[in-house]
Design a protein around this motif. Sequence first.
Motif, PDB file in Angstrom:
ATOM      1  N   PRO A 102       0.782  -1.240   0.000  1.00 41.62           N
ATOM      2  CA  PRO A 102       0.000   0.000   0.000  1.00 41.62           C
ATOM      3  C   PRO A 102       0.808   1.282   0.000  1.00 41.62           C
ATOM      4  O   PRO A 102       0.307   2.329  -0.423  1.00 41.62           O
ATOM      5  CB  PRO A 102      -0.847  -0.134   1.265  1.00 41.62           C
ATOM      6  CG  PRO A 102      -1.029  -1.602   1.435  1.00 41.62           C
ATOM      7  CD  PRO A 102       0.287  -2.200   1.020  1.00 41.62           C
ATOM      8  N   THR A 103       2.071   1.239   0.456  1.00 34.96           N
ATOM      9  CA  THR A 103       2.857   2.476   0.550  1.00 34.96           C
ATOM     10  C   THR A 103       4.180   2.412  -0.216  1.00 34.96           C
ATOM     11  O   THR A 103       5.042   3.264  -0.022  1.00 34.96           O
ATOM     12  CB  THR A 103       3.152   2.821   2.024  1.00 34.96           C
ATOM     13  OG1 THR A 103       3.869   1.732   2.629  1.00 34.96           O
ATOM     14  CG2 THR A 103       1.867   3.074   2.796  1.00 34.96           C
ATOM     15  N   GLY A 148       3.993  16.066   1.037  1.00 32.04           N
ATOM     16  CA  GLY A 148       3.222  15.263   1.969  1.00 32.04           C
ATOM     17  C   GLY A 148       2.917  13.876   1.460  1.00 32.04           C
ATOM     18  O   GLY A 148       2.554  12.987   2.244  1.00 32.04           O
ATOM     19  N   PHE A 149       3.052  13.648   0.156  1.00 36.36           N
ATOM     20  CA  PHE A 149       2.814  12.325  -0.420  1.00 36.36           C
ATOM     21  C   PHE A 149       4.040  11.414  -0.301  1.00 36.36           C
ATOM     22  O   PHE A 149       3.960  10.236  -0.643  1.00 36.36           O
ATOM     23  CB  PHE A 149       2.442  12.438  -1.898  1.00 36.36           C
ATOM     24  CG  PHE A 149       1.079  13.038  -2.140  1.00 36.36           C
ATOM     25  CD1 PHE A 149      -0.048  12.526  -1.518  1.00 36.36           C
ATOM     26  CD2 PHE A 149       0.922  14.102  -2.998  1.00 36.36           C
ATOM     27  CE1 PHE A 149      -1.300  13.068  -1.745  1.00 36.36           C
ATOM     28  CE2 PHE A 149      -0.331  14.660  -3.240  1.00 36.36           C
ATOM     29  CZ  PHE A 149      -1.445  14.143  -2.607  1.00 36.36           C
ATOM     30  N   LEU A 150       5.177  11.958   0.146  1.00 37.08           N
ATOM     31  CA  LEU A 150       6.424  11.204   0.182  1.00 37.08           C
ATOM     32  C   LEU A 150       6.897  11.042   1.626  1.00 37.08           C
ATOM     33  O   LEU A 150       6.803  11.977   2.429  1.00 37.08           O
ATOM     34  CB  LEU A 150       7.493  11.922  -0.637  1.00 37.08           C
ATOM     35  CG  LEU A 150       7.093  12.269  -2.082  1.00 37.08           C
ATOM     36  CD1 LEU A 150       8.168  13.124  -2.742  1.00 37.08           C
ATOM     37  CD2 LEU A 150       6.835  11.007  -2.895  1.00 37.08           C
ATOM     38  N   PRO A 181       3.882   7.973   3.033  1.00 39.83           N
ATOM     39  CA  PRO A 181       3.629   7.798   4.464  1.00 39.83           C
ATOM     40  C   PRO A 181       2.286   7.144   4.771  1.00 39.83           C
ATOM     41  O   PRO A 181       2.034   6.720   5.898  1.00 39.83           O
ATOM     42  CB  PRO A 181       3.683   9.228   5.001  1.00 39.83           C
ATOM     43  CG  PRO A 181       3.311  10.077   3.839  1.00 39.83           C
ATOM     44  CD  PRO A 181       3.874   9.381   2.637  1.00 39.83           C
ATOM     45  N   TYR A 182       1.434   7.073   3.778  1.00 36.51           N
ATOM     46  CA  TYR A 182       0.110   6.471   3.894  1.00 36.51           C
ATOM     47  C   TYR A 182      -0.304   6.036   2.495  1.00 36.51           C
ATOM     48  O   TYR A 182       0.327   6.421   1.500  1.00 36.51           O
ATOM     49  CB  TYR A 182      -0.900   7.465   4.475  1.00 36.51           C
ATOM     50  CG  TYR A 182      -0.818   8.842   3.863  1.00 36.51           C
ATOM     51  CD1 TYR A 182      -1.421   9.127   2.641  1.00 36.51           C
ATOM     52  CD2 TYR A 182      -0.121   9.868   4.502  1.00 36.51           C
ATOM     53  CE1 TYR A 182      -1.344  10.372   2.068  1.00 36.51           C
ATOM     54  CE2 TYR A 182      -0.027  11.121   3.935  1.00 36.51           C
ATOM     55  CZ  TYR A 182      -0.636  11.367   2.715  1.00 36.51           C
ATOM     56  OH  TYR A 182      -0.542  12.604   2.145  1.00 36.51           O
ATOM     57  N   SER A 483      -6.347  10.742   4.857  1.00 39.27           N
ATOM     58  CA  SER A 483      -5.165  10.330   4.110  1.00 39.27           C
ATOM     59  C   SER A 483      -4.635   8.979   4.565  1.00 39.27           C
ATOM     60  O   SER A 483      -3.987   8.264   3.803  1.00 39.27           O
ATOM     61  CB  SER A 483      -4.068  11.385   4.247  1.00 39.27           C
ATOM     62  OG  SER A 483      -3.541  11.414   5.562  1.00 39.27           O
ATOM     63  N   GLN A 484      -4.911   8.617   5.815  1.00 35.56           N
ATOM     64  CA  GLN A 484      -4.405   7.366   6.358  1.00 35.56           C
ATOM     65  C   GLN A 484      -5.375   6.210   6.179  1.00 35.56           C
ATOM     66  O   GLN A 484      -5.075   5.079   6.559  1.00 35.56           O
ATOM     67  CB  GLN A 484      -4.084   7.558   7.844  1.00 35.56           C
ATOM     68  CG  GLN A 484      -2.971   8.572   8.095  1.00 35.56           C
ATOM     69  CD  GLN A 484      -2.764   8.872   9.564  1.00 35.56           C
ATOM     70  OE1 GLN A 484      -3.674   8.695  10.385  1.00 35.56           O
ATOM     71  NE2 GLN A 484      -1.571   9.345   9.915  1.00 35.56           N
TER      72      GLN A 484
END
Length: 546
Positions: A102-103, A148-150, A181-182, A483-484
Amino acid sequence: MRNVKFPPYRRAAAWLAAGVMSGALAVPTLALAASIPPGVMLAPNQVLIRNNGSEVETLDPNLAETVPAHAILMDLFEGLTANDNHGGTVPGVAEKWEQKDPTTWIFHLRKNAKWSNGETVTAGDFVYGMQRLVDPRTASSYASTYGGFLVNGTDIIAGRKPATALGVKAIDAVTLEIKTPYPVPFLPDVMANGNLGPINKAGVEKYGVNWTKPGNLVSNGAYMLKTWQVNDRIVVVKNPQYWDAANVQLTQITFLPIESEDADVKMFQSGSEDWEYQLPPGAYPRLKQDYPKDIRNTPMLGLRYFTFNMQDPLLKDVRVRQALSMVVDREVLAQHVTASGETPAYGLIVKGMKGADVGNYDWAAWPMAKRVATAKQLLAAAGVKPGTQLHIAMNTSDFNKRMSIFLASEWKSKLGLDAQIDSMEFKVLLRQRHAGQFQVARNGWIADYNDASAFLTLVQCGSEQNDSHGCDPKADALMLQASQSNDPALRQKLQTQAAQLAMANYPILPLMQYTAARLVKPYVGGYTNDNPLDRFRGKDLYIIKH
């Protein structure tokens, strides 16, 4: 920006969802060249002249934030993925990719991808570009939007970790690993944005701030920078080193920075350009009748709005911001003032956007008389008297001028406020918005990918795109929770609640959902009417014999 919108995007999302369910996602190489219908004859001169709307603020992919800048950068640079002329996500430098978990994503680069100087584009070039984006020394206005996506992106931006800690790693020269991160199921869509593309490190280090000038700029897209005459034109020419150069038809594209819509139309009518940027307000019905073969009008995932400075002494009171928003008649604005085929908007999320529901204020359905009466009560309670002055900042444009005059008129006639309009160049407006040196400012946003998080960044605490300089910790907490989550239904519910909570503070004044209403010569092949992102790469276009 852009700023950034669905049949093509629905296809992309379907692929991504399948990958999340199975734990792996492989995307094969697709036919990416301009699709020329059988029987269509190409003109011998494959040159396009298009208006780009304004002078660009930069040609540095890490620093670019406006739609005009990204329109050019799409031709000069190519990311891991790209957007085709239908708004879909297609392979770029990465010919395929898979989702390990997933990540964790693995992108496989083309071995024949080259820079304009003939050197091979490597996974390390993407690592350098993304690290440079989030490095505080770069001061990118898109750092938090994409960082924030990394993994570790947020900590790097805040100065808590070095840029080398970013969750992007070159496994080898043609294999790139990206950790989030998520879960970010739409990550391939995000990677189509130029801010996350490769940067030629040697060029940056050799020329410093001058690395984007003609003769210095090393790019990896279908085109190279030939000339940049500020406030006159930018010209790009076909890049012979591009991996798919054999299938690129246009040999040269000229981008004009004309801000006046009336001047733009006259240029089009005289034959001085092939592609007009935006119709003058009120001109759509007439031009549709006069130029039925040239008129185009495509709904977009974009929002026209004005930003309230929530730190301003007058506007820091939410009752004042609410009153100003309540009395603006969006229907009259859209149908009679701008008259460009756009639809009224009362919320942050526009129609067609995935990941959140479209929200409206309850008072949007009230009769105008009730809205005005309530607004007057709110102003009185806030201690704001008739005759109070406020300033509207806008960049020079007939369309923006008409919207600003309408706002000033609404606030004067219905609330007795004296609104002054301050007109300036686009680059000046950008600086003033970011610095908080305004009261009410013209703004606009076009989604960079089809998910509500692309719009939530406008109201997120600490976001460089949050020009209102406001913050709602509870809304931010919902965004983080969303986001999580790996549950699409829960994620949509949380993002809807976050948008509603943030908009209850009235950080912005939403007005209309964008449409791409313009004139384009019928001989410009590859231009489509189903591209909600309004992104058109030169490699997807061609000139038909006429």
